[in-house]
Design an enzyme around this catalytic site. Structure first.
Site, mmCIF file in Angstrom:
data_model
loop_
_atom_site.group_PDB
_atom_site.id
_atom_site.type_symbol
_atom_site.label_atom_id
_atom_site.label_comp_id
_atom_site.label_asym_id
_atom_site.label_seq_id
_atom_site.Cartn_x
_atom_site.Cartn_y
_atom_site.Cartn_z
ATOM 1 N N LYS A 32 1.083 -0.823 -0.271
ATOM 2 C CA LYS A 32 0.336 0.032 -0.245
ATOM 3 C C LYS A 32 0.368 0.971 -0.147
ATOM 4 C CE LYS A 32 -1.063 1.582 4.022
ATOM 5 N NZ LYS A 32 -1.141 1.586 5.708
ATOM 6 N N THR A 33 1.405 1.371 1.438
ATOM 7 C CA THR A 33 2.145 2.414 1.013
ATOM 8 C C THR A 33 3.595 3.266 0.020
ATOM 9 O OG1 THR A 33 2.547 1.858 3.763
ATOM 10 C CG2 THR A 33 4.052 3.413 2.792
ATOM 11 N N ASP A 216 -3.948 8.976 2.791
ATOM 12 C CA ASP A 216 -3.680 7.124 3.314
ATOM 13 C C ASP A 216 -4.397 6.358 4.184
ATOM 14 O OD1 ASP A 216 -2.051 4.795 3.852
ATOM 15 O OD2 ASP A 216 -1.231 5.873 5.120
ATOM 16 N N GLU A 217 -4.823 5.980 4.283
ATOM 17 C CA GLU A 217 -5.816 4.754 5.740
ATOM 18 C C GLU A 217 -7.110 5.208 5.015
ATOM 19 O OE1 GLU A 217 -4.881 2.508 7.077
ATOM 20 O OE2 GLU A 217 -2.536 2.420 8.237
ATOM 21 N N GLN A 247 -9.233 -3.546 7.279
ATOM 22 C CA GLN A 247 -8.748 -3.181 8.997
ATOM 23 C C GLN A 247 -9.303 -1.697 8.869
ATOM 24 O OE1 GLN A 247 -4.716 -3.770 7.916
ATOM 25 N NE2 GLN A 247 -4.888 -4.260 6.031
ATOM 26 N N ARG A 610 -0.649 -9.745 11.048
ATOM 27 C CA ARG A 610 0.452 -8.746 11.065
ATOM 28 C C ARG A 610 1.805 -10.095 11.058
ATOM 29 N NH1 ARG A 610 0.054 -4.934 9.589
ATOM 30 N NH2 ARG A 610 -2.626 -5.897 8.787
#
Length: 761
Positions: A32-33, A216-217, A247, A610
């Site tokens: 994503k980043t 973002d997010e 998420q 995670r």
DNA sequence: GAGCAACGTGTTTTT
DNA sequence: CACGTTGCTC
């Protein structure tokens, strides 16, 4: 183009999508980043936009820093002055630059959550409102929720007298903040939104300037943030939103997952890109995550996959007690470390902070280095906040919150009586406490005047000093250092005060000041009357907006302990998810509504994803919580994970929780595959001695004995009034013991064992 | 006005 | 159990 090398097809498509609104559904570990930052670099490199025309917004300072770092690595440009930051940080910039149009003093201070709470308490006291009937925390929540919906007091609908009073208090709170020149966190956003929507000149300037807005997010945005983005993009900018609805774990603080679906409908209909290839976890872990999250409704839909192979199965462990669970974790960590893994690559996750104690105790006893995340951050420590309060008063003496905080700290003989007098005078005159000082009579008034003089003197004496010298002077002149010198646990506090001086030096030396403020100057808008805030004001804003590290540093290789929330965005080779028990995870307070349960499930999804290579899931039959022993059933989430991905280290027993069908409850013996609906009656108890296999029957949960009868979770019981039911939970011991019983159609009741006429079936 | 004892209260958290 | 807050006493 080197920039685009090694991107997979969907990533490439996202990075190079036409200059138009787009939504990227980025699964956990899908890059994503990387997509976000590469798109920015690509837009700049291909000349589609200048660094000046980009706006990138995140939720945390950490994410913003990460973005800046990555872009610097990709492009030889100066990122200084680029508009990359948090919602609050960017709004702060805008408000500082246009404080006059926003109706704020240039030196406006930012209240953090605890400052806001004390401001509210002070308000209630001053207004003579019963804080039992109107609890400060509730009012704080009411105010913040209203602001996050974009509502001023006049716009909040009040149906009853209670709500009318809340709205009234909201209005008074606003007036108080305005008078004192302070803004709380949601106010930063709302004020900024109003500034842009009301002032066409400023709005059009920024609408014209920002051609590309990257978020973002996105699943964490609230309604106001959504509107803010829409407004900024109103001049034709393209919004590139990246997020993962699975998420979304911050609904409890106003995040609106619905923004994603709405954004798709409103702007990005056919420009939705899914990133589903996961580069982090092995197959079994992803299978577990996928299967689990499929139980949620209203998803935008997404399935993670990997080409890394299945890897190891997920290990599941049932403990007798929380202490034993911790002990087991220790043993597993020892063997992981023995295999050569780094401790920092091992994380222990839990649902709530209270669970960390047992784990910490066990780790400490075992001599395993560990680090707990969460807890007080640097700028939240009391001694640091005290020092900041002095600095705030120098900048703006009408900041009553800061005044109250340090007017008598260190103690200088100013007591409650004097302060009440002062507050009364201030209220009568509609002025600040500082302004009321001269009218307070007697010795109290004298002391107050001395304090006011101290503030004025500190301001005078530090004129033209560099920032860190101002701070250094203040911690001495205020008497803070002297005070902590006399306190037995003061050494660490003094350390922190000295550290604050360092932080100020670092802030001034680094890009901090320039980055957050000078970069905000809109060159094309001279008529707006831009002024530079003082370095001190900028530093104070920095302290409020970036509370500092949650811990970390010291570089030692240590096991990482944190809540699942805190783990979002991180990854580890090995992950333990502990306390997988009904009532804990999912948390009991979230079970009342479907949406609550689904958020818990997303939380579990975050936890599972995670792990890179190894995942452990554990739960315990008994757990100490709030000073009493609780008897929990294992979490339903364990049963929502495919059996084929699991390896039980202890015998698998029974079902996770009571069946939805009344009476449909029982335990299967160990070894059965436990297909849905196949339940058998419990066998006799057998002592449970650890992880060795071979007990075909044993207790699912410890029991409680009352009047010679033993009751335990999972047991069928009969009640003279409610009929037959199943015990689904227990709390307390001996005469205090209570049970929760699901009576099917009669509902779930909580009964005291000593009183209720319950009979085992 | 300052310090201590009893009370009560308990998710998750960033800005 | 362990924290913070309140209320009471010196």
């Amino acid at each position: 183009m080197a920039l685009l090398d090694n991107l997979n097809p969907p990533q490439l498509a996202a990075v190079t999508i036409e200059s138009c609104h787009a939504l990227v559904l980025a699964g956990a570990g899908s890059g994503k980043t990387r997509v976000l930052t590469t798109r920015m670099a690509w837009l700049i490199q291909t000349g589609q936009v200048s660094p000046h025309g980009l706006l990138a917004v995140t939720f945390t300072n950490k994410a913003a820093r990460e973005m800046l770092t990555r872009i610097s690595a990709m492009l030889p440009i100066n990122t200084r002055g680029m508009w990359i930051g948090t919602f609050h940080g960017l709004c702060n910039r805008l408000l500082r630059a246009h404080h006059r149009d926003a109706g704020l003093p240039q030196t406006f201070q930012i209240l953090d959550t605890s400052d806001q709470l004390s401001a509210i308490k002070r308000l209630l006291k001053g207004a003579g409102v019963d804080d039992e009937k109107y609890p400060p925390r509730q009012l704080q929540h009411f105010i913040n929720a209203a602001k996050e919906e974009g509502l001023r007091p006049a716009e909040v609908e009040a149906y009853d007298s209670y709500n009318r009073q809340m709205v009234e208090l909201y209005a008074m709170y606003e007036a108080q903040c305005q008078r004192e020149g302070v803004v709380d966190f949601p106010e930063l956003l709302l004020r900024c939104y109003e500034l842009l929507s009301r002032n066409a000149l400023i709005r059009e300037h920024y609408q014209h300037r920002f051609r590309h807005i990257l978020v973002d997010e996105f699943q964490d945005t609230n309604r106001l943030q959504y509107r803010w983005l829409k407004l900024l993009a109103g001049g034709g900018a393209a919004i590139f939103a990246v997020g993962d609805d699975d998420q979304s774990i911050y609904a409890f603080r106003g995040a609106n997952v619905g923004n994603m679906a709405e954004f798709e409908r409103e702007f990005a209909h056919d420009r939705v890109i899914r990133l589903e290839q996961n580069y982090r976890s092995h197959g079994h872990i992803l299978d577990a995550a996928n299967t689990l999250i499929r139980n949620n409704s209203n998803r935008l839909g997404k399935n993670l996959w990997t080409d890394r192979g299945h890897g190891e199965p997920i290990r599941v462990y049932e403990a007798l007690s929380d202490a034993q669970e911790a002990q087991w974790v220790i043993e597993e960590i020892r063997s992981l470390v023995g295999e050569g893994r780094l401790r920092r690559e091992i994380a222990i996750l839990y649902r709530s902070n209270a669970q960390s104690r047992v784990l910490e105790h066990a780790l400490f006893s075992a001599g395993i280095p560990y680090k707990v995340y969460g807890g007080l951050r640097f700028f939240e420590r009391q001694e640091v906040k005290h020092a900041l309060a002095y600095l705030r008063l120098m900048e703006n003496p009408h900041d009553d919150t800061a005044w109250m905080r340090v007017v008598n700290f260190p103690a200088r003989g100013i007591g409650a009586r004097t302060l009440e007098q002062q507050a009364d005078i201030a209220r009568l005159n509609g002025c600040s406490l500082y302004a009321a000082v001269s009218q307070v009579p007697g010795r109290g008034g004298n002391n107050l005047a001395q304090f006011a003089a101290l503030i004025d003197r500190m301001r005078f004496e530090t004129q033209n000093l560099p920032l860190h010298e101002i701070v250094d002077h203040v911690i001495e002149a205020s008497g803070l250092v002297q005070h902590y010198l006399n306190e037995k646990e003061g050494a660490e506090r003094i350390e922190n005060l000295r550290e604050l001086v360092n932080a100020a030096a670092a802030f001034a030396a680094e890009d901090g000041y320039a980055q957050t403020d000078a970069g905000a100057l809109p060159q094309a808008l001279p008529e707006a009357g831009i002024e530079l805030p003082s370095p001190l004001a900028a530093f104070l804003a920095h302290a409020a907006l970036e509370a500092g590290d949650n811990q970390a540093s010291d570089g030692q290789d240590a096991v990482q302990l944190m809540t699942v929330h805190a783990a979002k965005g991180l990854e580890f080779e090995a992950v333990f998810i502990t306390g997988l028990e009904e009532g804990l995870f999912p948390h009991e307070n979230s079970l009342l509504e479907q949406s609550g349960l689904e958020e818990e499930r997303r939380l579990m999804y975050v936890a599972v994803t995670r792990a890179r290579e190894r995942l452990y899931l554990s739960f315990s039959q008994t757990r100490m919580l709030h000073g009493q022993t609780r008897y929990n059933m294992r979490s339903r989430f364990l049963d929502e994970v495919p059996e084929s991905s699991l390896k039980w280290l202890t015998p698998r027993n029974g079902r996770a929780r009571t069946a939805d069908v009344a009476g449909g409850w029982g335990r299967t013996a160990w070894g059965e595959e436990n297909p849905a609906g196949s339940v058998s009656r419990a066998g006799k108890d057998a002592p449970y001695l650890g992880s060795s296999e071979g007990y075909s029957n044993r207790r699912t949960s410890a029991g409680v004995e009352v009047n010679g009868r033993t009751f335990r979770v999972g047991q069928s019981v009969v009640h003279p009034k409610f009929g037959e039911g199943v015990i689904i939970g227990m709390t307390g011991n001996g005469p205090d013991a209570q049970v929760q019983v699901n009576f099917g159609s009669a509902g779930t009741k909580t009964l005291a064992l000593a009183v209720a006429k319950l009979e085992p079936v």
